[in-house]
Design an enzyme around this catalytic site. Structure first.
Site, PDB file in Angstrom:
ATOM      1  CG  ASP A 121      -1.884  -1.138   1.272  1.00 32.10           C
ATOM      2  OD1 ASP A 121      -1.979  -1.854   0.256  1.00 32.10           O
ATOM      3  OD2 ASP A 121      -2.548  -1.316   2.304  1.00 32.10           O
ATOM      4  CE  LYS A 191      -4.921   5.384   9.169  1.00 28.29           C
ATOM      5  NZ  LYS A 191      -4.823   3.941   9.476  1.00 28.29           N
ATOM      6  CG  ASP A 352      -4.240   3.853  -1.880  1.00 27.54           C
ATOM      7  OD1 ASP A 352      -5.039   2.888  -1.862  1.00 27.54           O
ATOM      8  OD2 ASP A 352      -4.167   4.686  -0.959  1.00 27.54           O
TER       9      ASP A 352
END
Length: 422
Positions: A121, A191, A352
């Site tokens: 990733d 995050k 991604d």
């Protein structure tokens, strides 16, 4: 698979596909398998550690974690019901269980042909793209565009900067600072705000994320809304301290979108792979009506699009996420084509997150880095600017400001960055 208007690739089937939920991914293997050499076995172990949640440490430590938990992994692969207390605690329990089953099969038969999709990733991929296009060495360092001994954690970095600001507020006896300082600012609370920044995140969305975090961890404070707003303000400014260039790029894109809206023209650009993107959100009007369905009175909202008019707000808010999505879609296409030229035929791609056989991951890792570097040999923002200016009047062209200045990031360094995709 099918493409959306930005070039992003999506599975047509709604559940059992490589882009599905954890359980769906855990059920899938490739039709073909290949035996594992030393390098491929290492990638299988890294994948297992990543699925469990051991993905913040070095690659060597991920391999070490699997080796230290070898017995539990093999037992889980052989008898999952008896060992659920181990594998069910993983971040991605069903994919981790699939790894355990594969690992046990390889362990019992060294000649076993592994067909499990193994994936790597990107590290906050949207910011990777913005940092690359602006050659931002500060932001690039935070999202692993530069080689390092350990993976960089941009969420933790923003948390550290935020902590310093809250600590300073404590010395000033600022309202709400003491409680947050005592609780501690972790990567978990920052995050989501960092993740959504390239995709249209705002101070207001950051406040919502902090409020959600407070509920999740059980912070039942009075004035919860104000306490969330206090911390969100510091998180938002700290993101700007860490990824200055990305903010500048997003602001420039929105200003360019406003200029296009003044001309009532769609925003058009072409990605480095040659895919044409047209962003044209039509203006809509809505009307609430009352009607009867099944004997009950209900209220329905009817919407009508006006193709000759554009929704200015959606055009401006959508340009940053759509532009960066078109770039990550382009990178996926270029990486897949390059890998196919290298003989790789098995792909499990999720925007991604790039997956293939463990036996092919060494080559895939090289291909995706080379594709990313080649892609940003082109000044994608300058080409976007040319596309915008081509549709504007001479007077309105003056409203498009110069492109943000570029930094000193050596884009070639990405080829040697182990944690760029890991």
């Amino acid at each position: 698979m099918q493409l959306d208007f930005r070039g992003r690739i999506h599975a047509v089937h709604s559940y059992l596909n490589p882009q599905g939920c954890d359980a769906a991914k855990g059920l899938l293997t490739f039709a073909e398998g290949k035996p594992l050499d030393v390098a491929a076995m290492r990638w299988l172990k890294i994948h297992g550690a990543n699925c469990y949640g051991e993905d913040k440490c070095s690659m060597d430590n991920r391999v070490k974690w699997v080796e230290e938990n070898h017995d539990d992994i093999v037992r889980s692969g052989q008898d999952p019901l008896a060992t659920s207390s181990f594998w069910a605690d993983a971040d991605k329990p069903w994919q981790f269980l699939a790894f355990c089953i594969e690992y046990a099969a390889v362990w019992n038969d060294p000649g076993y042909c592994s067909s499990l999709p193994v994936s790597v990733d990107g590290a906050c991929n949207g910011l990777q793209h913005f940092s690359a296009m602006l050659r931002d060495s500060i932001g690039g360092s935070a999202v692993n565009l530069i080689p390092t001994q350990l993976p960089q954690d941009i969420y933790a970095r923003v948390a550290d900067v935020t902590t310093k600001k809250v600590t300073h507020d404590v010395t000033q006896d600022t309202l709400y600072s003491h409680e947050w300082a005592h609780h501690g600012i972790t990567r978990k609370v920052t995050k989501r705000s960092v993740m959504v920044l390239p995709y249209g995140g705002t101070l207001y969305s950051s406040r919502e994320f902090v409020s959600d975090y407070m509920v999740e961890v059980g912070l039942e404070w009075e004035d919860g809304f104000k306490r969330a707003a206090y911390l969100a303000k510091h998180i938002w400014s700290s993101i700007g301290d860490v990824v200055v260039a990305a903010r500048h790029a997003m602001e420039w894109l929105q200003a360019a979108a406003r200029a296009a809206c003044d001309e009532t023209i769609p925003i058009v650009w072409t990605t480095p792979v040659g895919f044409p993107v047209v962003q044209a959100y039509a203006d809509t009007t809505s009307q609430r009506i009352k009607t009867k369905i099944g004997g009950s009175c209900v209220k329905l909202t009817l919407s009508q699009e006006h193709p000759t008019k554009l929704d200015r707000r959606r055009q401006c808010n959508g340009i940053s996420p759509n532009f960066v999505h078109s770039m990550d879609a382009c990178c996926l296409m270029l990486s897949t084509n390059r890998a196919a030229d290298e003989g790789i035929r098995n792909f499990a791609m999720v925007h991604d997150s790039y997956g293939t056989l463990a036996a092919d991951m060494d080559r895939m890792a090289v291909c995706l880095r080379e594709a990313f570097v080649d892609m940003y040999q082109v000044d994608v923002l300058a080409e976007f600017q040319s596309s915008i200016l081509a549709g504007l009047s001479e007077e309105n062209k003056k409203s498009v400001s110069p492109l943000p200045e570029k930094g000193d990031l050596n884009i070639e360094a990405v080829k040697d960055s182990v944690y760029f995709f890991a």
